[in-house]
Scaffold this active site. Structure first.
Site, short mmCIF file in Angstrom:
data_model
loop_
_atom_site.label_atom_id
_atom_site.label_comp_id
_atom_site.label_asym_id
_atom_site.label_seq_id
_atom_site.Cartn_x
_atom_site.Cartn_y
_atom_site.Cartn_z
N LYS A 176 32.49 20.69 149.67
CA LYS A 176 32.17 21.02 148.27
C LYS A 176 33.38 20.58 147.45
O LYS A 176 34.46 21.15 147.54
CB LYS A 176 31.97 22.53 148.14
CG LYS A 176 31.02 22.96 147.02
CD LYS A 176 31.44 22.60 145.60
CE LYS A 176 32.27 23.68 144.96
NZ LYS A 176 32.97 23.19 143.76
N GLU A 251 43.32 29.29 152.60
CA GLU A 251 44.62 28.86 152.06
C GLU A 251 44.60 29.22 150.58
O GLU A 251 43.96 28.54 149.78
CB GLU A 251 44.80 27.34 152.23
CG GLU A 251 44.74 26.87 153.67
CD GLU A 251 46.00 27.20 154.45
OE1 GLU A 251 46.94 27.78 153.87
OE2 GLU A 251 46.04 26.90 155.66
N CYS A 285 50.13 25.54 144.94
CA CYS A 285 50.16 26.88 145.54
C CYS A 285 51.56 27.25 145.97
O CYS A 285 51.94 28.41 146.01
CB CYS A 285 49.22 26.93 146.74
SG CYS A 285 49.56 25.64 147.94
N GLU A 380 49.54 34.81 139.80
CA GLU A 380 49.75 33.37 139.84
C GLU A 380 49.19 32.73 138.57
O GLU A 380 48.07 33.01 138.18
CB GLU A 380 49.02 32.79 141.06
CG GLU A 380 49.19 31.30 141.21
CD GLU A 380 48.34 30.76 142.35
OE1 GLU A 380 47.15 31.07 142.40
OE2 GLU A 380 48.89 30.01 143.18
P1 NAD Z 1 39.23 28.48 142.62
O1 NAD Z 1 39.27 29.49 143.70
O2 NAD Z 1 38.71 28.87 141.31
O3 NAD Z 1 38.38 27.21 143.10
C1 NAD Z 1 38.65 26.51 144.29
C2 NAD Z 1 37.35 25.95 144.85
O4 NAD Z 1 36.52 27.03 145.23
C3 NAD Z 1 36.54 25.13 143.87
O5 NAD Z 1 35.94 24.06 144.56
C4 NAD Z 1 35.49 26.10 143.39
O6 NAD Z 1 34.32 25.47 142.97
C5 NAD Z 1 35.25 26.92 144.63
N1 NAD Z 1 34.78 28.30 144.39
C6 NAD Z 1 35.11 29.14 143.39
N2 NAD Z 1 34.49 30.33 143.53
C7 NAD Z 1 33.78 30.25 144.68
C8 NAD Z 1 32.91 31.15 145.37
N3 NAD Z 1 32.68 32.38 144.93
N4 NAD Z 1 32.34 30.74 146.53
C9 NAD Z 1 32.57 29.51 147.02
N5 NAD Z 1 33.36 28.61 146.38
C10 NAD Z 1 33.96 28.96 145.24
O7 NAD Z 1 40.72 27.93 142.52
P2 NAD Z 1 41.31 26.99 141.37
O8 NAD Z 1 41.74 27.86 140.26
O9 NAD Z 1 40.42 25.87 141.08
O10 NAD Z 1 42.57 26.41 142.18
C11 NAD Z 1 43.83 26.95 142.14
C12 NAD Z 1 44.05 27.94 143.26
O11 NAD Z 1 44.06 27.28 144.52
C13 NAD Z 1 45.39 28.62 143.16
O12 NAD Z 1 45.25 29.97 143.46
C14 NAD Z 1 46.22 27.91 144.23
O13 NAD Z 1 47.32 28.65 144.69
C15 NAD Z 1 45.20 27.67 145.28
N6 NAD Z 1 45.66 26.63 146.20
C16 NAD Z 1 46.09 27.00 147.44
C17 NAD Z 1 46.56 26.05 148.32
C18 NAD Z 1 47.04 26.44 149.70
O14 NAD Z 1 47.11 25.58 150.57
N7 NAD Z 1 47.38 27.69 149.94
C19 NAD Z 1 46.62 24.71 147.94
C20 NAD Z 1 46.16 24.36 146.66
C21 NAD Z 1 45.69 25.34 145.80
#
Ligand code: NAD
Ligand code: MN
Length: 483
Positions: A176, A251, A285, A380
């Site tokens: 996705k 993650e 992150c 964050e």
């Molecule tokens: P987000 O959680 O809003 O979205 C991430 C992904 O999840 C997107 O593809 C989104 O469409 C999907 N998504 C959202 N809600 C969902 C649900 N209920 N069910 C299934 N899929 C869903 O995150 P964001 O704001 O787009 O990204 C930033 C976040 O990602 C920050 O918290 C960052 O720390 C984290 N991040 C973590 C790592 C790591 O390796 N730990 C790396 C990069 C980013």
């Protein structure tokens, strides 16, 4: 010749799907203008993608791991051949400059090559048995269908980080894409297909989290879910997948501390704080957002940081230090959080403002005087914002570093081996760095967090194989009487 079509659809069964009536528009963060229209997939699209992965599973899982590795290697060569194109797409979708986008593309290729090589290893273990004429070993087997969900911050690296380990283990996958970086995933699927990946082994779904993402996680045929994104979404995903006991790797977010001791090289510390807080506009992150400094060197460090922040250039070109945040909602959320911190009594030392009427640029922002338990200290932001805190000594610094709901990365600047070693052992973080920045891991190293930063899994490295494969215990007995 365009790098990608204006209508971004799904990839199912080895081909882009037809256009659909339901869309959303993706905007260029550097200008605010539209870059493409994206299919807004629903449950039926997800079902079709999972069915395609299911059909491809028998043949892919029966392909030898060495052969799977050769195919993944060919995908890496395709990415390398089209490195400029991939980087252009990444730069267009994220607003980051070409230099960063090329670096990220190269990192994705390096990660792919590591996992392609794993096809020649995929080690189990052989051991002894307590019974005569019996041998014992473990072998790795694929799990089934992998549901992969990623964030937009480093889009091609995020795709690689999930897809290569899932496929080398013999799973088929439904990815996705992040709604802010649809074309990067689309282009990856095209390159993978052209490189000879059998149809249906990798399917790409576009759409928004609560629709396409949620349906993928809830699908009963998805055996393992690997998710990179926010802690909020991660918690929901774990609940949904937990109902049917599907394996989950999470993650998630961070609020990462960087400690500066009184014996640190302050110029080196300042250099790394700027990198850790502001590179990729703080959309990492692993970004350092809590700078915890000994009282005795606080003012000196602060002056160095403010001088360096004032010299930073923010914009879309290779001469700029960082670019925009990924969408308007993020821009608004970050600026609102800074305003609430100000109202709460914190001091904004620099930045705190939008830099451009069209693009989503935020000035490098340092804040001091925030309460360590205030929203700005604990939530964050995923933007170019860091808070400075004063502490009297090492013990107070360590306590503050650990006083967080998150535990992803942590860094200390010190010349003392005693302080460094104590920090390595006692800080609550999955990644610890001494005298540099809070950055993610290398392809062969396991990355992941403690507490609310994840569920304890580690990717990539060989540890990712534990996410995407299952172990079988094998016992073979023989009978010398039958020789
Ligand atoms: P987000 O959680 O809003 O979205 C991430 C992904 O999840 C997107 O593809 C989104 O469409 C999907 N998504 C959202 N809600 C969902 C649900 N209920 N069910 C299934 N899929 C869903 O995150 P964001 O704001 O787009 O990204 C930033 C976040 O990602 C920050 O918290 C960052 O720390 C984290 N991040 C973590 C790592 C790591 O390796 N730990 C790396 C990069 C980013
Ligand atoms: Mn989000």
């Amino acid at each position: 010749m365009h790098d990608f079509p204006y209508e971004i659809t799904n990839w199912i069964g080895g081909s882009p799907t037809p256009e659909s009536a339901s869309h959303f528009t993706k905007h260029n963060p550097a200008t605010g203008g539209p870059t493409c229209r994206v299919i807004r997939s629903g449950e039926a699209d997800v079902n079709a993608a999972v069915e395609s992965a299911r059909q491809a599973f028998a043949a892919w899982s029966a392909t030898t791991p060495v052969r799977r590795g050769e195919i993944l290697h060919a995908i890496c060569m395709g990415l390398r051949e089209q490195r400029e194109r991939v980087a252009r797409v990444v730069a267009l979708e994220t607003g980051k400059n070409m230099k960063s986008a090329l670096g990220e593309t190269d990192a994705a290729i390096a990660l792919g090559l590591f996992f392609a090589g794993e096809g020649q290893r995929l080690y189990g273990r052989t051991t002894t048995s307590g019974t005569p004429c019996k041998s014992a070993m473990t072998i790795r087997r694929p799990i089934g269908i992998a549901g992969l969900i990623i964030a937009a911050n480093t889009p091609i690296a995020n795709v690689a980080w999930k897809v290569f380990p899932a496929l080398i283990c013999g799973n088929t996958a439904v990815l996705k894409a992040a709604e802010d970086t649809p074309a990067t995933a689309w282009v990856f699927a095209e390159i993978a297909q052209a490189a000879g990946l059998p149809a249906g082994v990798l399917n790409v779904i576009q759409g928004i989290g609560p629709e396409a993402g949620r349906a993928l996680v809830a699908h009963p045929a998805v055996d393992v879910v690997s998710f990179t994104g926010s802690t909020r979404a991660g918690r929901e995903i774990a609940e949904s997948a937990g109902r049917r006991l599907a394996r989950v790797s999470l993650e998630l977010g961070g609020k990462n501390p960087l400690i500066v001791c009184d014996d640190a090289d302050l110029d080196n510390a300042a250099h790394w704080i700027i990198q850790s807080a502001f590179s990729n506009a703080g959309q990492r992150c692993a970004a350092a957002s809590r700078v915890i400094c000994f009282e005795s060197v606080y003012e000196t460090l602060k002056a160095k940081l403010l001088a360096r922040a004032a010299a930073l250039k923010v914009g879309p070109t290779d001469a700029d230090d960082y670019g925009p945040v990924v969408n308007e909602r993020q821009l608004t959320n970050i600026l609102a959080a800074i305003d609430r911190a100000r109202a709460d009594g914190a001091t904004v030392l620099c930045g705190g403002t939008r830099l451009d009427d069209a693009g989503y640029y935020i000035a490098p922002t340092f804040i001091e005087g925030a309460n360590p338990h205030a929203e700005i200290s604990t939530c964050e932001l995923f933007g170019p914002v860091a808070c400075l805190y004063r502490v009297p000594d090492f013990a107070a610094a360590l306590a503050m570093a650990n006083d967080s709901p998150y535990g992803l990365t942590a860094c200390i600047h010190t010349r003392s081996v005693h302080r460094a070693q104590e920090f390595i052992e006692r800080v609550q973080a999955g990644v610890v760095v001494v005298n540099a920045g809070t950055f993610g891991s290398e392809p062969h190293m396991p990355f992941g967090g403690m507490k609310q930063s994840g569920n304890g899994s580690r990717e990539p490295g060989t540890e990712a194989l534990d996410v995407y494969s299952t172990l079988k215990d094998v016992y073979v007995t023989h009978d010398p009487a039958q020789l």
